[in-house]
Every structure is written in C-alpha cells, then in structure tokens.
Design a protein around this motif. Structure first.
Motif, short mmCIF file in Angstrom:
data_model
loop_
_atom_site.label_atom_id
_atom_site.label_comp_id
_atom_site.label_asym_id
_atom_site.label_seq_id
_atom_site.Cartn_x
_atom_site.Cartn_y
_atom_site.Cartn_z
N ARG A 25 0.82 -1.21 0.00
CA ARG A 25 0.00 0.00 0.00
C ARG A 25 0.86 1.26 0.00
NH1 ARG A 25 -4.80 -0.09 4.26
NH2 ARG A 25 -5.34 1.68 2.93
N GLU A 26 1.98 1.22 0.75
CA GLU A 26 2.87 2.38 0.78
C GLU A 26 3.45 2.66 -0.60
OE1 GLU A 26 4.46 2.15 5.42
OE2 GLU A 26 5.61 1.18 3.82
N LYS A 27 3.85 1.62 -1.31
CA LYS A 27 4.41 1.80 -2.65
C LYS A 27 3.34 2.32 -3.62
CE LYS A 27 8.71 0.45 -2.17
NZ LYS A 27 9.84 1.41 -2.40
N ALA A 28 2.11 1.82 -3.47
CA ALA A 28 1.03 2.31 -4.32
C ALA A 28 0.77 3.78 -4.06
CB ALA A 28 -0.23 1.48 -4.08
N ALA A 29 0.84 4.20 -2.80
CA ALA A 29 0.65 5.61 -2.46
C ALA A 29 1.78 6.46 -3.04
CB ALA A 29 0.58 5.78 -0.94
N THR A 30 3.00 5.96 -3.01
CA THR A 30 4.12 6.69 -3.59
C THR A 30 3.92 6.88 -5.09
OG1 THR A 30 5.67 5.84 -1.93
CG2 THR A 30 6.62 6.64 -4.00
N ARG A 31 3.49 5.83 -5.77
CA ARG A 31 3.26 5.95 -7.21
C ARG A 31 2.12 6.92 -7.51
NH1 ARG A 31 4.62 0.40 -6.83
NH2 ARG A 31 2.42 -0.19 -6.60
N GLU A 32 1.09 6.92 -6.65
CA GLU A 32 -0.01 7.86 -6.85
C GLU A 32 0.45 9.29 -6.63
OE1 GLU A 32 -3.87 9.48 -7.48
OE2 GLU A 32 -2.78 7.68 -8.14
N LEU A 33 1.30 9.53 -5.63
CA LEU A 33 1.85 10.87 -5.42
C LEU A 33 2.70 11.31 -6.60
CD1 LEU A 33 2.81 10.71 -1.63
CD2 LEU A 33 0.96 12.04 -2.66
N GLN A 179 1.73 18.26 3.05
CA GLN A 179 2.71 17.62 2.19
C GLN A 179 4.04 18.36 2.18
OE1 GLN A 179 1.74 18.18 -2.19
NE2 GLN A 179 -0.11 19.01 -1.27
N ASP A 188 3.45 10.61 12.13
CA ASP A 188 2.60 9.54 11.61
C ASP A 188 3.32 8.19 11.55
OD1 ASP A 188 0.42 11.17 11.36
OD2 ASP A 188 0.72 11.59 9.22
#
Length: 229
Positions: A25-33, A179, A188
């Motif tokens: 999930r963290e990697k998916a969030a990084t790609r989305e950012l 951000q 966090d």
C-alpha cells in the motif's frame, strides 16, 4: 505499571509478513503521489498583476520576491490584528524551514507573506525565531487575491516567472499544506500517531482533543526565539 495500549507481540516472520503487506500500500501511495505531481506539472497557469508588497527594506514588487529565480513558493501566514502571538499552527509549520538553500539548486525560493504590517510581522518573526524571509501584503490586494484575505486563513501558492511576468501555478490550504511538512510525516510513523480524536486508531490508544498537542507560538518562541525579541 505496564502500558495497556500496545500492539500485538508476534514472531519476526509474522511481523515481516504484515510489514510486507503494508509496504504494498505504501508503494502504491508513492506511485499515486508521483502521478499527482506529474498532473500538477501540467496544470495551466494564471497571469498575475504587478503587485507591490512590503519587505524589510521597503516596497518590493511581486516579481522581485523571486530574487532572480524563475520559481517561487509563498506561504501565506495567518494574521490576527493587534495580537502579540499569532497562529500557532502557522508558527509551528514555518518554524520547520530553517535551511532553504537547497532550493537554489532547483531555481526556486520559499518565502512568507502575511497580512500583518511589515514592522509587526518582522517583530513576530524575531520573537518566534523564524528563519524565512517575510513580506507584508497589508497595503496590497495580493493576499485576498490568492485566497488569504485579511482575517482569513492560510495557504500555499506557487508562482512561475517569465521575465517580469508572474504566473500563479498552484494553490492549496488546510491539510493540503501537510505535504510540505516533515513534522507530521515523522509523527505519523509513531505507533500512537498524532493521538488526536479524529484518527483511526485501535481501541485503547491514547487520544487527545485535536490540536491540543501542537506547540503554541509562545512555546516556539521559548525554544527558538531571540532573547528579548
């Protein structure tokens, strides 16, 4: 006395498996950012008027805030007329930025603009030990035109310069400013997080009223401010 608010204790293999699942999930969030940043770079922009603000050395045009660089980030600091201590959230947020020279490598500058009169704004800056460059829009419509009118809130605006013409490229406010912050990023990571009532945490985790753990302007001044300022 033991702490009742503890995560489950497991063996290393189980812990690694749970961490690997979170990492997806963290990697998916990084790609989305990354994708959001790519879209931000493709935003259109709006030409700005030739505003005049006030700086430590007197009147200054908006284009001069760039100090010759093509890109500019502006944090619009909340201001309450007649108050000795200004917004704790803004004070805490901007106190993080003590070393901004790295932006030189990216042809950019980051400054504070506030609705407060320049002499009061600079006194506030010294009192709380702020290291950024401050400007006043007290005698200009600039603040109101970028979403932070007198008595209004805070925000971040980004500008691009082409010669003497300035364009507004991006804006955010509220939690959108997080951000830019490293404080919440660090908090966090902690098992108990921000410990605020709104957070989704396991039963029994410590909870406090929202903002109650934030440092106020007086605390920041005591830690970072100039003696006698």
């Amino acid at each position: 006395m033991s702490n009742p608010a503890l995560p489950p204790v497991v063996d290393t293999e189980t812990w690694q498996r749970e961490l690997d699942a979170l990492r997806v999930r963290e990697k998916a969030a990084t790609r989305e950012l990354d994708a959001i940043a790519a879209q931000r770079r493709r935003l259109p922009m709006v030409e700005m008027p030739d505003y005049t603000l006030e700086g430590a050395d007197g009147p200054v045009r908006l284009v001069d805030l760039f100090d010759g660089k093509p890109q500019l980030i502006v944090y619009n600091h909340m201001w309450f007329e007649g108050e000795e201590w200004q917004c704790g959230g803004c004070t805490g947020f901007t106190s993080q930025f003590t070393r901004l020279e790295f932006l030189n490598n990216y042809d950019a500058r980051f400054v504070i603009v506030t609705q407060g009169p320049i002499d009061e704004a600079l006194a506030c800056k010294r009192r709380v030990g702020n290291k950024m460059d401050w400007y006043s829009t007290a005698n200009s419509p600039f603040g109101a035109d970028v979403g932070t009118p007198p008595g209004g809130g805070f925000g971040v605006n980004v500008f691009l310069r082409d010669g003497d013409t300035v364009y507004r490229t991006w804006h955010t406010n509220g939690r959108g400013t997080e951000q830019l912050s490293h404080s919440f990023a660090l908090i966090d990571l902690l098992p108990y997080g921000r410990q605020e009532e709104w957070q989704d945490s396991p039963d029994g985790w410590p909870k406090s009223p929202t903002y109650s753990r934030w440092s106020g302007s007086k605390e920041i001044a005591a830690a970072y401010g100039e003696p006698g300022a």
